[in-house]
Design an enzyme around this catalytic site. Structure first.
Site, PDB file in Angstrom:
ATOM      1  N   ARG A  43      18.593 -41.322 -95.241  1.00 43.46           N
ATOM      2  CA  ARG A  43      17.408 -40.770 -95.916  1.00 43.46           C
ATOM      3  C   ARG A  43      17.782 -40.207 -97.300  1.00 43.46           C
ATOM      4  O   ARG A  43      17.465 -40.791 -98.335  1.00 43.46           O
ATOM      5  CB  ARG A  43      16.771 -39.683 -95.026  1.00 43.46           C
ATOM      6  CG  ARG A  43      15.374 -39.276 -95.459  1.00 43.46           C
ATOM      7  CD  ARG A  43      15.317 -38.296 -96.610  1.00 43.46           C
ATOM      8  NE  ARG A  43      16.087 -37.074 -96.391  1.00 43.46           N
ATOM      9  CZ  ARG A  43      16.293 -36.167 -97.321  1.00 43.46           C
ATOM     10  NH1 ARG A  43      15.818 -36.326 -98.558  1.00 43.46           N
ATOM     11  NH2 ARG A  43      17.010 -35.094 -97.062  1.00 43.46           N
ATOM     12  N   ASP A  44      18.506 -39.095 -97.328  1.00 43.14           N
ATOM     13  CA  ASP A  44      18.800 -38.466 -98.629  1.00 43.14           C
ATOM     14  C   ASP A  44      19.681 -39.385 -99.466  1.00 43.14           C
ATOM     15  O   ASP A  44      19.562 -39.433-100.691  1.00 43.14           O
ATOM     16  CB  ASP A  44      19.512 -37.124 -98.395  1.00 43.14           C
ATOM     17  CG  ASP A  44      19.291 -36.136 -99.524  1.00 43.14           C
ATOM     18  OD1 ASP A  44      18.629 -36.493-100.508  1.00 43.14           O
ATOM     19  OD2 ASP A  44      19.800 -35.002 -99.429  1.00 43.14           O
ATOM     20  N   HIS A  50      23.318 -27.590 -96.735  1.00 43.59           N
ATOM     21  CA  HIS A  50      23.050 -28.963 -97.215  1.00 43.59           C
ATOM     22  C   HIS A  50      23.561 -29.006 -98.657  1.00 43.59           C
ATOM     23  O   HIS A  50      22.867 -28.617 -99.592  1.00 43.59           O
ATOM     24  CB  HIS A  50      21.541 -29.199 -97.131  1.00 43.59           C
ATOM     25  CG  HIS A  50      21.048 -30.505 -97.664  1.00 43.59           C
ATOM     26  ND1 HIS A  50      20.636 -31.545 -96.864  1.00 43.59           N
ATOM     27  CD2 HIS A  50      20.863 -30.952 -98.924  1.00 43.59           C
ATOM     28  CE1 HIS A  50      20.214 -32.558 -97.605  1.00 43.59           C
ATOM     29  NE2 HIS A  50      20.351 -32.220 -98.876  1.00 43.59           N
ATOM     30  N   HIS A 105      24.982 -30.726-102.034  1.00 46.82           N
ATOM     31  CA  HIS A 105      25.221 -31.867-102.928  1.00 46.82           C
ATOM     32  C   HIS A 105      26.481 -31.517-103.720  1.00 46.82           C
ATOM     33  O   HIS A 105      26.805 -30.339-103.910  1.00 46.82           O
ATOM     34  CB  HIS A 105      24.012 -32.110-103.819  1.00 46.82           C
ATOM     35  CG  HIS A 105      22.849 -32.715-103.089  1.00 46.82           C
ATOM     36  ND1 HIS A 105      22.474 -34.017-103.239  1.00 46.82           N
ATOM     37  CD2 HIS A 105      22.018 -32.187-102.145  1.00 46.82           C
ATOM     38  CE1 HIS A 105      21.440 -34.277-102.446  1.00 46.82           C
ATOM     39  NE2 HIS A 105      21.137 -33.181-101.776  1.00 46.82           N
ATOM     40  N   CYS A 153      18.652 -36.691-105.690  1.00 51.12           N
ATOM     41  CA  CYS A 153      17.257 -36.379-105.414  1.00 51.12           C
ATOM     42  C   CYS A 153      16.422 -36.918-106.563  1.00 51.12           C
ATOM     43  O   CYS A 153      16.712 -36.653-107.721  1.00 51.12           O
ATOM     44  CB  CYS A 153      17.051 -34.874-105.264  1.00 51.12           C
ATOM     45  SG  CYS A 153      15.316 -34.451-105.020  1.00 51.12           S
ATOM     46  N   ASN A 197      24.996 -36.163-101.672  1.00 56.14           N
ATOM     47  CA  ASN A 197      25.459 -35.086-100.790  1.00 56.14           C
ATOM     48  C   ASN A 197      26.965 -35.176-100.668  1.00 56.14           C
ATOM     49  O   ASN A 197      27.568 -36.200-100.953  1.00 56.14           O
ATOM     50  CB  ASN A 197      24.869 -35.263 -99.388  1.00 56.14           C
ATOM     51  CG  ASN A 197      23.369 -35.237 -99.401  1.00 56.14           C
ATOM     52  OD1 ASN A 197      22.729 -36.206 -99.760  1.00 56.14           O
ATOM     53  ND2 ASN A 197      22.809 -34.115 -99.017  1.00 56.14           N
TER      54      ASN A 197
HETATM   55  P1  HMG Z   1       0.056 -36.045-103.662  1.00 53.92           P
HETATM   56  O1  HMG Z   1      -0.009 -37.141-104.650  1.00 53.92           O
HETATM   57  O2  HMG Z   1      -0.041 -34.653-104.174  1.00 53.92           O
HETATM   58  O3  HMG Z   1      -1.006 -36.109-102.517  1.00 53.92           O
HETATM   59  O4  HMG Z   1       1.401 -36.234-102.825  1.00 53.92           O
HETATM   60  P2  HMG Z   1      -2.027 -37.144-101.986  1.00 53.92           P
HETATM   61  O5  HMG Z   1      -2.433 -36.561-100.672  1.00 53.92           O
HETATM   62  O6  HMG Z   1      -3.081 -37.361-103.041  1.00 53.92           O
HETATM   63  O7  HMG Z   1      -1.232 -38.510-101.721  1.00 53.92           O
HETATM   64  C1  HMG Z   1      -0.928 -39.436-102.715  1.00 53.92           C
HETATM   65  C2  HMG Z   1      -0.921 -40.836-102.099  1.00 53.92           C
HETATM   66  O8  HMG Z   1       0.083 -40.894-101.087  1.00 53.92           O
HETATM   67  C3  HMG Z   1      -2.223 -41.203-101.420  1.00 53.92           C
HETATM   68  O9  HMG Z   1      -2.361 -42.610-101.518  1.00 53.92           O
HETATM   69  C4  HMG Z   1      -1.971 -40.830 -99.991  1.00 53.92           C
HETATM   70  O10 HMG Z   1      -2.758 -41.554 -99.093  1.00 53.92           O
HETATM   71  C5  HMG Z   1      -0.520 -41.173 -99.820  1.00 53.92           C
HETATM   72  P3  HMG Z   1      -3.525 -43.263-102.393  1.00 53.92           P
HETATM   73  O11 HMG Z   1      -4.797 -42.713-101.845  1.00 53.92           O
HETATM   74  O12 HMG Z   1      -3.258 -42.790-103.803  1.00 53.92           O
HETATM   75  O13 HMG Z   1      -3.328 -44.734-102.191  1.00 53.92           O
HETATM   76  N1  HMG Z   1       0.169 -40.338 -98.834  1.00 53.92           N
HETATM   77  C6  HMG Z   1       1.020 -40.813 -97.924  1.00 53.92           C
HETATM   78  N2  HMG Z   1       1.452 -42.065 -97.647  1.00 53.92           N
HETATM   79  C7  HMG Z   1       2.332 -42.214 -96.641  1.00 53.92           C
HETATM   80  N3  HMG Z   1       2.801 -41.171 -95.907  1.00 53.92           N
HETATM   81  C8  HMG Z   1       2.412 -39.913 -96.168  1.00 53.92           C
HETATM   82  C9  HMG Z   1       1.472 -39.708 -97.195  1.00 53.92           C
HETATM   83  N4  HMG Z   1       0.899 -38.605 -97.698  1.00 53.92           N
HETATM   84  C10 HMG Z   1       0.090 -39.007 -98.697  1.00 53.92           C
HETATM   85  N5  HMG Z   1       2.890 -38.894 -95.445  1.00 53.92           N
HETATM   86  C11 HMG Z   1       3.029 -35.788-101.130  1.00 53.92           C
HETATM   87  C12 HMG Z   1       1.856 -35.233-101.937  1.00 53.92           C
HETATM   88  C13 HMG Z   1       3.666 -34.643-100.368  1.00 53.92           C
HETATM   89  C14 HMG Z   1       2.459 -36.824-100.151  1.00 53.92           C
HETATM   90  C15 HMG Z   1       4.021 -36.446-102.104  1.00 53.92           C
HETATM   91  O14 HMG Z   1       4.352 -35.526-103.099  1.00 53.92           O
HETATM   92  C16 HMG Z   1       5.283 -36.911-101.417  1.00 53.92           C
HETATM   93  O15 HMG Z   1       5.263 -37.818-100.584  1.00 53.92           O
HETATM   94  N6  HMG Z   1       6.411 -36.299-101.756  1.00 53.92           N
HETATM   95  C17 HMG Z   1       7.672 -36.627-101.137  1.00 53.92           C
HETATM   96  C18 HMG Z   1       8.776 -36.321-102.051  1.00 53.92           C
HETATM   97  C19 HMG Z   1      10.102 -36.626-101.371  1.00 53.92           C
HETATM   98  O16 HMG Z   1      10.196 -37.314-100.371  1.00 53.92           O
HETATM   99  N7  HMG Z   1      11.169 -36.070-101.973  1.00 53.92           N
HETATM  100  C20 HMG Z   1      12.492 -36.270-101.487  1.00 53.92           C
HETATM  101  C21 HMG Z   1      12.761 -35.541-100.202  1.00 53.92           C
HETATM  102  S1  HMG Z   1      13.095 -33.793-100.425  1.00 53.92           S
HETATM  103  C22 HMG Z   1      14.781 -33.764-100.805  1.00 53.92           C
HETATM  104  O17 HMG Z   1      15.388 -34.781-101.042  1.00 53.92           O
HETATM  105  C23 HMG Z   1      15.481 -32.438-100.761  1.00 53.92           C
HETATM  106  C24 HMG Z   1      16.332 -32.283 -99.487  1.00 53.92           C
HETATM  107  O18 HMG Z   1      17.298 -33.317 -99.392  1.00 53.92           O
HETATM  108  C25 HMG Z   1      17.040 -30.928 -99.501  1.00 53.92           C
HETATM  109  C26 HMG Z   1      17.787 -30.634-100.797  1.00 53.92           C
HETATM  110  O19 HMG Z   1      18.678 -31.408-101.194  1.00 53.92           O
HETATM  111  O20 HMG Z   1      17.439 -29.612-101.396  1.00 53.92           O
HETATM  112  C27 HMG Z   1      15.455 -32.333 -98.222  1.00 53.92           C
HETATM  113 MG    MG Z   2      19.237 -33.339-100.463  1.00 49.80          MG
END
Ligand code: HMG
Ligand code: MG
Length: 302
Positions: free
Chosen positions: A16-17, A208, A210, A241, A250
């Site tokens: 995933r990450d 966690h 990096h 990220c 990571n």
């Molecule tokens: P948004 O644009 O504010 O909200 O996204 P929305 O509700 O308007 O959704 C946008 C579009 O996505 C829409 O589609 C939704 O239907 C669809 P459209 O109508 O435009 O065709 N949608 C989805 N599709 C599939 N699955 C879903 C989903 N939800 C909405 N669950 C949202 C808000 C949270 C959805 C968006 O910002 C998002 O998906 N963000 C994810 C970001 C991400 O994954 N980042 C990386 C992970 S975090 C990380 O790496 C840090 C970590 O490792 C720890 C660290 O290192 O610190 C964990």
């Molecule tokens: Mg991370």
């Protein structure tokens, strides 16, 4: 030397990450092979994908297919990120063993990563927590930017404690403290954990790290000295990220296992198997293997 935990739990986040940041296409079959090989190496928890918007993170768009095609082992927990109720529903349909919600200690990072404020994200998580509880699926919480934010700089430990408390109050069994951009030092870990451990048990916290600034192993050691025993890591140091420019992957799982083996901390993971997997996935992605241990031991097969 402070007494260290006798055992540690590794949460492998490479699928995933690690992969979420790759811009090149990666086949579902390669993702499945990666997860299966990691499971065979003895890794107890594998963050297998995320059910997020494919517009935001296109590389994770096939997470349901990955879950559908992996060989499920009873001794391995296959987990996924779920930012909202829609994500949780997809994750449950895919048969996840556990999910994770992800918040940040910094308002700017919260906006960039999930397009809402910290408080709004917590409101969004409440129905996720309820539905996960109904389904009997445990929920892990992430807090990003615990030792620094790409947009806001230094982050106060108290800000991390506050958002962690809210995640625990919502029902998360563990909070993983994300040094998203890998800027923290052992001094920062000590300052952070001295605050955190006044409110939480070490057993409910994970690190966690990096490895952007090369501090990850030292930070893990500092966390071990504070009694933490759950660590997220990524095979071959894959990753970064998409919403934290410049963040490298990571800490490599191979490097963490080498450290823990040397300290006599048990993980049940076969280092030789990990090294082989790290070389295989690096070759498959045509990228440098970022595991120091992997490179030192060299490619020994496959
Ligand atoms: P948004 O644009 O504010 O909200 O996204 P929305 O509700 O308007 O959704 C946008 C579009 O996505 C829409 O589609 C939704 O239907 C669809 P459209 O109508 O435009 O065709 N949608 C989805 N599709 C599939 N699955 C879903 C989903 N939800 C909405 N669950 C949202 C808000 C949270 C959805 C968006 O910002 C998002 O998906 N963000 C994810 C970001 C991400 O994954 N980042 C990386 C992970 S975090 C990380 O790496 C840090 C970590 O490792 C720890 C660290 O290192 O610190 C964990
Ligand atoms: Mg991370």
């Amino acid at each position: 030397m402070a007494a260290l935990p006798k055992q540690a739990r590794i949460i492998e986040v490479g699928p995933r990450d690690g992969l979420q940041n790759e811009s090149q296409p990666i086949s579902t079959a390669d993702k499945v092979t990666l997860v299966n090989r990691l499971a065979q190496s003895g890794v107890p928890v594998i963050e297998t994908g995320s059910f997020v918007s494919p517009k935001w993170v296109p590389q994770m768009a096939d997470s349901a297919q990955v879950f559908a095609n992996i060989e499920r082992r009873q001794d391995v927990r296959y987990t996924a990120l779920t930012p909202n109720l829609r994500g949780l529903e997809s994750a449950l349909a895919a048969g996840v063993d556990e999910v994770a919600v992800f918040a940040a200690a910094s308002e700017s990072f919260s906006q960039k990563n999930i397009n809402c404020s910290i408080d709004e994200s917590l409101e969004r998580f409440a129905p996720v927590m309820d539905a996960a509880a109904d389904a009997g699926v445990p929920v892990r919480g992430y807090v990003s930017c615990v030792m620094g934010c790409p947009y806001e700089g230094d982050i106060a430990p108290e800000a991390v404690r506050l958002v962690s408390q809210k995640l625990m109050d919502l029902g998360c069994y563990e909070v993983s403290l994300g040094d998203t951009i890998g800027v923290g030092t052992a001094g920062d870990v000590k300052r952070l954990l001295d605050v955190m451990l006044k409110s939480f048990d070490a057993g409910n916290l994970a690190m966690h790290c990096h490895d952007t600034y090369g501090q990850a192993l030292t930070n893990i050691y500092a966390a071990l000295e504070h009694g933490l025993s759950s660590f997220d890591s990524s095979i071959a140091g894959l990753g970064g990220c998409p919403y934290a420019r410049g963040a490298t992957g990571n800490v490599a799982t191979e490097d963490v296992i080498y450290l823990l083996n040397g300290l006599g901390v048990q993980t049940g993971i076969d280092l030789g198997a990990l090294v082989d997997i790290g070389h295989w996935i690096s070759r498959t992605l045509n990228r440098r293997n970022n595991s120091r241990v992997g490179n030192a031991i060299g490619a020994c097969g496959v």
